[in-house]
Structures are given as C-alpha cells and as structure tokens.
Motif scaffolding. Structure first.
Motif, PDB file in Angstrom:
ATOM      1  N   THR A 110       0.825  -1.195   0.000  1.00 58.70           N
ATOM      2  CA  THR A 110       0.000   0.000   0.000  1.00 58.70           C
ATOM      3  C   THR A 110       0.866   1.255   0.000  1.00 58.70           C
ATOM      4  N   GLY A 111       1.892   1.266   0.807  1.00 59.93           N
ATOM      5  CA  GLY A 111       2.788   2.422   0.848  1.00 59.93           C
ATOM      6  C   GLY A 111       3.550   2.615  -0.448  1.00 59.93           C
ATOM      7  N   LEU A 112       3.967   1.519  -1.044  1.00 56.91           N
ATOM      8  CA  LEU A 112       4.700   1.589  -2.301  1.00 56.91           C
ATOM      9  C   LEU A 112       3.833   2.168  -3.411  1.00 56.91           C
ATOM     10  N   PHE A 113       2.601   1.694  -3.510  1.00 59.66           N
ATOM     11  CA  PHE A 113       1.719   2.209  -4.551  1.00 59.66           C
ATOM     12  C   PHE A 113       1.315   3.660  -4.281  1.00 59.66           C
ATOM     13  N   SER A 114       1.240   4.050  -3.019  1.00 58.84           N
ATOM     14  CA  SER A 114       0.953   5.450  -2.706  1.00 58.84           C
ATOM     15  C   SER A 114       2.081   6.350  -3.186  1.00 58.84           C
ATOM     16  N   LEU A 115       3.301   5.931  -2.931  1.00 58.04           N
ATOM     17  CA  LEU A 115       4.448   6.731  -3.380  1.00 58.04           C
ATOM     18  C   LEU A 115       4.558   6.751  -4.900  1.00 58.04           C
ATOM     19  N   LEU A 116       4.331   5.619  -5.538  1.00 60.19           N
ATOM     20  CA  LEU A 116       4.376   5.583  -7.000  1.00 60.19           C
ATOM     21  C   LEU A 116       3.267   6.430  -7.621  1.00 60.19           C
ATOM     22  N   GLY A 117       2.101   6.416  -7.026  1.00 63.47           N
ATOM     23  CA  GLY A 117       0.994   7.241  -7.518  1.00 63.47           C
ATOM     24  C   GLY A 117       1.281   8.720  -7.366  1.00 63.47           C
ATOM     25  N   ALA A 118       1.881   9.110  -6.233  1.00 63.86           N
ATOM     26  CA  ALA A 118       2.229  10.509  -6.020  1.00 63.86           C
ATOM     27  C   ALA A 118       3.310  10.956  -6.999  1.00 63.86           C
ATOM     28  N   ALA A 119       4.286  10.097  -7.244  1.00 62.44           N
ATOM     29  CA  ALA A 119       5.354  10.446  -8.191  1.00 62.44           C
ATOM     30  C   ALA A 119       4.815  10.542  -9.611  1.00 62.44           C
ATOM     31  N   THR A 120       3.900   9.657  -9.963  1.00 59.84           N
ATOM     32  CA  THR A 120       3.291   9.711 -11.296  1.00 59.84           C
ATOM     33  C   THR A 120       2.440  10.969 -11.449  1.00 59.84           C
ATOM     34  N   GLY A 121       1.682  11.312 -10.428  1.00 63.14           N
ATOM     35  CA  GLY A 121       0.882  12.534 -10.464  1.00 63.14           C
ATOM     36  C   GLY A 121       1.755  13.771 -10.598  1.00 63.14           C
ATOM     37  N   PHE A 122       2.881  13.791  -9.904  1.00 64.10           N
ATOM     38  CA  PHE A 122       3.797  14.923 -10.015  1.00 64.10           C
ATOM     39  C   PHE A 122       4.398  15.008 -11.409  1.00 64.10           C
ATOM     40  N   ALA A 123       4.778  13.877 -11.967  1.00 58.61           N
ATOM     41  CA  ALA A 123       5.379  13.876 -13.308  1.00 58.61           C
ATOM     42  C   ALA A 123       4.378  14.343 -14.356  1.00 58.61           C
ATOM     43  N   ILE A 124       3.147  13.911 -14.254  1.00 56.62           N
ATOM     44  CA  ILE A 124       2.128  14.333 -15.220  1.00 56.62           C
ATOM     45  C   ILE A 124       1.883  15.829 -15.113  1.00 56.62           C
ATOM     46  N   SER A 125       1.766  16.331 -13.885  1.00 58.98           N
ATOM     47  CA  SER A 125       1.515  17.771 -13.728  1.00 58.98           C
ATOM     48  C   SER A 125       2.725  18.603 -14.136  1.00 58.98           C
ATOM     49  N   TYR A 126       3.908  18.099 -13.933  1.00 56.87           N
ATOM     50  CA  TYR A 126       5.112  18.833 -14.305  1.00 56.87           C
ATOM     51  C   TYR A 126       5.189  19.017 -15.820  1.00 56.87           C
ATOM     52  N   PHE A 127       4.927  17.950 -16.553  1.00 55.31           N
ATOM     53  CA  PHE A 127       5.003  18.042 -18.009  1.00 55.31           C
ATOM     54  C   PHE A 127       3.787  18.748 -18.605  1.00 55.31           C
TER      55      PHE A 127
END
Length: 83
Positions: A35-52
């Motif tokens: 659960t923690g791993l997927f939370s961190l991966l989801g947050a990183a993916t959300g940041f990458a999408i918003s950054y680009f």
C-alpha cells in the motif's frame, strides 16, 4: 539413569502447526509495504504528469501529488485484499 534428551518429543504431530501460522505475520507486513509503495508511485506519477502538462505550476503539482497518492493507496489496498 534415564536420558530425557534421547526420548521422542511429546506432541510431535502438533509441531507442524507452529511454523504454518508464522506465514500470516509475513503477509500483514507486506500489506503495509504494498500500500505504501503504490501510494508513493501514484504521487510520483501525479507529479510527473503535472510537471510536463503545466510546466510546474505549484497549485496543480500539489493537487496532482495528493490525487496520485490517494489513487495509489486505493490500488495498493485492492491488491492487498486480493491476496
């Protein structure tokens, strides 16, 4: 004189159950990790999408990190429930 260490152990048929219950403890700790791993991966993916997409607008980056973390948490939780 009696040598007790040479005798057969009592209740040997119950010894196998002591090790079979230990596997339940491993799965409970893996639930937290998944659960923690997927939370961190989801947050990183959300940041990458918003950054680009927005060129690092702080408001959209914050919203997407929170939304990605929540989505990752629920995905990780459903994976843990399937196990």
């Amino acid at each position: 004189m009696a040598r007790s260490h040479h005798r057969k152990k009592h209740k040997e048929h119950l010894r196998q159950f002591k090790t079979s219950n230990d596997t339940g403890k491993i799965s409970s700790s893996s639930k937290i990790k998944t659960t923690g791993l997927f939370s961190l991966l989801g947050a990183a993916t959300g940041f990458a999408i918003s950054y680009f997409a927005t060129g690092f607008n702080i408001i959209w980056a914050s919203i997407s990190v929170i939304a990605g973390g929540i989505a990752g948490y629920y995905i990780g939780r459903t994976i843990d429930n399937d196990k």
